[in-house]
Design a protein around this motif. Structure first.
Motif, PDB file in Angstrom:
ATOM      1  N   MET A  46      38.559  33.581  33.933  1.00 24.48           N
ATOM      2  CA  MET A  46      38.754  32.854  35.179  1.00 24.48           C
ATOM      3  C   MET A  46      39.421  33.732  36.233  1.00 24.48           C
ATOM      4  N   ARG A  47      40.339  34.578  35.804  1.00 25.60           N
ATOM      5  CA  ARG A  47      40.982  35.484  36.768  1.00 25.60           C
ATOM      6  C   ARG A  47      39.951  36.443  37.364  1.00 25.60           C
ATOM      7  N   ASP A  50      37.728  34.570  39.821  1.00 25.33           N
ATOM      8  CA  ASP A  50      38.404  34.353  41.094  1.00 25.33           C
ATOM      9  C   ASP A  50      38.404  35.619  41.948  1.00 25.33           C
ATOM     10  N   GLN A  51      38.506  36.767  41.303  1.00 25.23           N
ATOM     11  CA  GLN A  51      38.491  38.028  42.041  1.00 25.23           C
ATOM     12  C   GLN A  51      37.133  38.259  42.691  1.00 25.23           C
ATOM     13  N   ALA A  53      34.943  35.902  43.468  1.00 21.13           N
ATOM     14  CA  ALA A  53      34.777  34.890  44.501  1.00 21.13           C
ATOM     15  C   ALA A  53      35.519  35.290  45.777  1.00 21.13           C
ATOM     16  N   GLU A  54      36.723  35.809  45.613  1.00 24.10           N
ATOM     17  CA  GLU A  54      37.504  36.235  46.770  1.00 24.10           C
ATOM     18  C   GLU A  54      36.822  37.385  47.496  1.00 24.10           C
ATOM     19  N   ASN A  59      35.672  30.396  47.532  1.00 27.56           N
ATOM     20  CA  ASN A  59      36.561  29.959  46.470  1.00 27.56           C
ATOM     21  C   ASN A  59      35.776  29.893  45.166  1.00 27.56           C
ATOM     22  N   ARG A  60      36.449  29.557  44.099  1.00 25.36           N
ATOM     23  CA  ARG A  60      35.785  29.571  42.796  1.00 25.36           C
ATOM     24  C   ARG A  60      34.607  28.603  42.738  1.00 25.36           C
ATOM     25  N   TYR A  63      31.610  29.867  44.724  1.00 21.65           N
ATOM     26  CA  TYR A  63      30.995  31.017  44.061  1.00 21.65           C
ATOM     27  C   TYR A  63      30.180  30.568  42.848  1.00 21.65           C
TER      28      TYR A  63
END
Length: 225
Positions: A46-47, A50-51, A53-54, A59-60, A63
């Motif tokens: 998940m981390r 999120d990277q 997506a950023e 956002n998650r 994405y």
């Protein structure tokens, strides 16, 4: 019984592990280990998600929707090619309809299988909860039986409030709470005795208060020495 997670050892009650083994038909320590490792892996994934997506300015959720849309387009294109091989003279709109129908049927079957799996997991969780609750109840009964034998207390209303307080608020076993309570009573008795001794020594007529001879037995008895 030991369970190792993230380099740390966690001790599980042996009685609970045995009860869960009977309920699940499998080693619960191994199941817990796999589940905890999976959760840790999911957190890392998940981390990373999120990277990405950023980096894409989303956002998650956005994405993931974009990824799902792209995947569905790829699957639809591949399904259409499969249909084209089966029906070479069929126009593209009809091939697309056939492909979409097949994909919808496949998704429905997958959703049904997922729902069945969720129902099985729910039933398993209920069995686990029931087994754990039963194990706790049996352990609690056993603990109070031990207390009854050691403390010679046979009625709930005769259990000292301090013992109940230690059990309910500090999570101590009844036997451990009994010995803590006895230790506190002993300490209290010692403090009272020390205070009484101090009072006798500082009271009028005591040895410390005057120089009267208290070697006479009658005088010692009168002064309480």
């Amino acid at each position: 019984m030991p369970l190792v997670y993230n380099g740390q050892q966690i001790l599980l009650p042996a009685d609970a592990v045995q009860a869960l083994t009977g309920a699940l038909g499998a080693n619960p320590v191994e199941l817990l280990q796999k589940g905890m490792n999976y959760d840790r892996k999911a957190e890392r994934e998940m981390r990373v998600l999120d990277q990405y997506a950023e980096a894409a300015g989303m956002n998650r959720q956005q994405y993931l929707e974009q990824l799902e849309g792209a995947r569905n387009e790829q699957l639809l294109s591949a399904e259409m090619e499969q249909c084209r091989a089966e029906f070479p003279d069929t126009p593209d709109p009809a091939l697309k309809a056939i492909a979409e129908g097949r994909m919808a049927s496949r998704r429905a079957a997958e959703a049904q299988a997922a729902e069945q799996q969720r129902a099985e997991l729910t039933a398993m969780q209920q069995r686990i909860d029931q087994t754990v609750a039963q194990a706790r109840e049996e352990a609690n009964i056993k603990a109070w039986d031990e207390y009854e034998t050691i403390a010679n207390v046979h009625r709930p209303e005769d259990v000292p409030p301090r013992v109940m307080e230690l059990v309910n608020n500090e999570g101590m076993t009844p036997v451990a709470a009994h010995w803590r309570y006895q230790a506190e009573l002993n300490q209290q008795a010692v403090r009272i005795a020390e205070k009484n001794q101090t009072n006798r020594q500082t009271s009028p007529g005591s040895v410390a208060g005057n120089e009267s001879d208290t070697s006479d037995p009658f005088l010692r008895g009168l002064l309480g020495l």
